[in-house]
Design a protein around this motif. Structure first.
Motif, mmCIF file in Angstrom:
data_model
loop_
_atom_site.group_PDB
_atom_site.id
_atom_site.type_symbol
_atom_site.label_atom_id
_atom_site.label_comp_id
_atom_site.label_asym_id
_atom_site.label_seq_id
_atom_site.Cartn_x
_atom_site.Cartn_y
_atom_site.Cartn_z
ATOM 1 N N GLN A 12 0.855 -1.201 0.000
ATOM 2 C CA GLN A 12 0.000 0.000 0.000
ATOM 3 C C GLN A 12 0.882 1.239 0.000
ATOM 4 O O GLN A 12 2.048 1.173 0.408
ATOM 5 C CB GLN A 12 -0.924 0.014 1.220
ATOM 6 N N ASP A 13 0.312 2.339 -0.480
ATOM 7 C CA ASP A 13 1.058 3.597 -0.392
ATOM 8 C C ASP A 13 1.338 3.895 1.075
ATOM 9 O O ASP A 13 0.458 3.708 1.918
ATOM 10 C CB ASP A 13 0.223 4.757 -0.954
ATOM 11 N N GLN B 190 1.980 13.385 2.702
ATOM 12 C CA GLN B 190 2.562 13.079 1.392
ATOM 13 C C GLN B 190 2.849 11.570 1.313
ATOM 14 O O GLN B 190 3.117 10.931 2.328
ATOM 15 C CB GLN B 190 3.882 13.847 1.287
ATOM 16 N N VAL B 191 2.753 11.008 0.073
ATOM 17 C CA VAL B 191 3.098 9.592 -0.084
ATOM 18 C C VAL B 191 4.622 9.459 -0.014
ATOM 19 O O VAL B 191 5.338 9.999 -0.850
ATOM 20 C CB VAL B 191 2.569 9.032 -1.420
ATOM 21 N N LEU C 36 6.345 6.423 0.242
ATOM 22 C CA LEU C 36 6.751 5.283 -0.594
ATOM 23 C C LEU C 36 5.509 4.747 -1.281
ATOM 24 O O LEU C 36 4.447 4.645 -0.659
ATOM 25 C CB LEU C 36 7.355 4.175 0.278
ATOM 26 N N GLN C 37 5.665 4.405 -2.547
ATOM 27 C CA GLN C 37 4.497 3.940 -3.285
ATOM 28 C C GLN C 37 4.323 2.436 -3.164
ATOM 29 O O GLN C 37 5.297 1.689 -3.060
ATOM 30 C CB GLN C 37 4.642 4.300 -4.762
ATOM 31 N N LYS C 38 3.054 2.044 -3.227
ATOM 32 C CA LYS C 38 2.706 0.624 -3.346
ATOM 33 C C LYS C 38 3.542 0.013 -4.471
ATOM 34 O O LYS C 38 3.675 0.613 -5.536
ATOM 35 C CB LYS C 38 1.213 0.579 -3.695
ATOM 36 N N GLU D 50 6.733 -0.635 -4.185
ATOM 37 C CA GLU D 50 8.148 -0.287 -3.981
ATOM 38 C C GLU D 50 8.879 -1.475 -3.345
ATOM 39 O O GLU D 50 8.407 -2.064 -2.376
ATOM 40 C CB GLU D 50 8.226 0.910 -3.042
ATOM 41 N N ARG E 22 6.560 -2.749 -8.522
ATOM 42 C CA ARG E 22 6.393 -1.800 -9.613
ATOM 43 C C ARG E 22 7.546 -1.993 -10.585
ATOM 44 O O ARG E 22 8.691 -2.086 -10.173
ATOM 45 C CB ARG E 22 6.457 -0.369 -9.058
#
Ligand code: AMP
Ligand code: MG
Length: 447
Positions: A53-54, A161-162, A164-166, A168, A363
């Motif tokens: 998840q983000d 703020q995000v 780390l992105q889902k 990663e 990703r």
């Protein structure tokens, strides 16, 4: 879940007898699906896992404007380029606690790295730039501009703020970032479980005495090592002899327990047909001749977890339960690699690794290829992709130079050990002249 035939029909110009290396990736990305289960793990267990998840930052980092240097904090609007500035030191701000008080014009605060900058102070002059006796300092003209040596609130990350992105892949740097947000557990995709076995009657397992015509099974160790580097959970099924019943049992055991099955050997043209025949019998599998070197033959597809059809109950395999933490999809992905040791590593790196990363929920960020000057002429036939083992070094002028390791035979494992990357010569490319720039896929962190 698409059948192998459906995927083949979707790919323009698909020719299993002369498949372009570029098309293998396109095929496999349609074949595989990411895992669907997640788990929460502590940050120390999260290295190499894939974020599910983000990760939204609950705080700003840094949480306050603070000093980047040991020195004196001041209101920078007083600085002049043509005259020195004299200031009275009114206190000391230490890291880890807020300094309470007011700093007026003509005054400054002794400050340590990381200490909060009190309101109104926006500049830090490093200790070594000032003259003074401790109670007063003088900043020479022109040594400092307003705003220097200040770390601003949220300059690393703003609250909300995000971070780390889902998808990663959690590297040591990513773990540090997670920790800097005060987060100690993360939601990740479950680990991929991958089975591996080597096939071939000529193979010796370690511990067996050498015999004429036999070779030690090395593929098992290169593949298991590369899988471990990817963070997969590995089911090692050893060497499986060219025997229909043993092969069937191995495939079914692997399919029951794993998301993917990797085999080596037994998929080339001249093979005694056991491995290929069993893949055909049990699964939905495509057999390829890839226009590449090394590594021409390869098989890919799916092996269902439970046999269907009239003989579903008459199987030699006993363990037909599904492990409870498996996804419910009914088939394991099969990668049937060639037998030659270098071909195994090259096809794994070029095709299997990206497909497994996709299955892991990562990703896809294509690894950048390095550009290096070839130290020598390289013979290359257009019409196939070649992966030559290369050693990249820095030339005396600072540019990157690559030379090929000696013997490029697909059985010469030493070439993989000596190399630090693969020189990738594209499908259409012809001979390479000395000094010409070539693409290199670096091994660093991968094998
Ligand atoms: P195959 O694709 O099965 O015809 O194998 C091609 C070549 O790779 C043969 O010379 C095999 O002996 C060799 N080979 C196959 N499997 C292995 C293995 N697991 N370890 C080392 N060499 C192997
Ligand atoms: Mg063989």
């Amino acid at each position: 879940m698409k059948s192998v035939d459906t995927i083949a029909a979707e790919l323009l110009g698909y020719d299993p007898q002369a498949l372009r290396a570029d098309d293998v990736g396109a095929f496999l990305s349609r074949l595989v699906e990411p895992v669907t289960r997640t788990e929460t793990v502590g940050i120390l267990e999260a290295l190499g896992r894939v974020l599910a998840q983000d990760l939204v930052s609950p705080i700003s980092v840094p949480a306050h404007d603070n000093s980047a240097m040991d020195g004196f904090a001041l209101d920078g609007s007083q600085l002049r380029t043509d005259s020195p500035l004299q200031l009275k030191v009114v206190g000391t701000a230490l890291a880890g606690r807020a300094w309470v008080g007011a700093v007026s014009q003509g005054e400054c605060l002794k400050i340590m790295t990381g200490a909060i900058l009190p309101a109104g102070l926006d500049t830090v002059v490093p200790q070594e730039l000032v003259q003074g006796d401790g109670a007063n300092i003088t900043i020479p003209a022109g040594v400092l501009a307003r705003g220097e040596n200040r770390r601003c609130l949220g300059e690393d990350l703003m609250q909300g703020q995000v971070a780390l992105q889902k998808g990663e892949l959690l590297t040591p740097a990513a773990l540090g970032l997670v920790a800097s947000l005060g987060i100690k557990e993360v939601l990740v995709w479950r680990r991929l479980r991958v089975a591996y076995f080597s096939t071939g009657d000529e193979l010796l397992s370690l511990g067996q005495a050498p015999r004429e015509g036999a070779v030690y099974d090395s593929n098992r160790y290169t593949v298991l090592g590369m899988l471990a580097r990817l963070g997969c959970e590995v089911v090692d099924l050893g060497v499986v002899r060219d025997d229909a019943a043993l092969l069937e049992a191995a495939f079914m055991r692997a399919a029951q327990r794993c998301d993917a099955i990797i085999t080596s050997g037994g998929v080339s043209v001249g093979e005694a047909d056991f491995t290929k025949a069993m893949m055909k019998k049990l699964g939905d599998v495509a057999f390829w001749k890839i226009a590449m070197r090394p590594g021409r033959p390869m098989a890919a597809g799916r092996i269902p977890r439970v046999k269907s059809g009239p003989d579903a109950r008459r199987t030699s395999v006993d363990s037909y339960h599904n492990d409870s933490d498996m996804d419910l999809s009914e088939a394991a992905i099969l990668f049937g690699l060639p037998g030659n040791p270098v071909a195994v590593m090259v096809t794994f790196l070029a095709f299997v690794r990206p497909a497994l990363l996709q299955m892991m929920g990562a990703r896809m960020r294509p690894r950048p290829l390095l550009k290096a000057r070839s130290a020598q002429a390289i013979r290359k036939k257009p019409g196939r992709t070649e992966y030559q083992r290369g050693i990249v070094s820095t030339a005396t002028d600072g540019s990157l130079l690559v030379r090929i390791t000696g013997n490029q035979g697909s059985g010469v494992l030493r070439s993989m050990v000596e190399a630090n990357g693969l020189i990738v010569l594209g499908h259409a490319q012809g001979n390479v002249a000395a000094g010409e720039t070539v693409d290199v896929m670096m091994f660093d962190g991968v094998i």
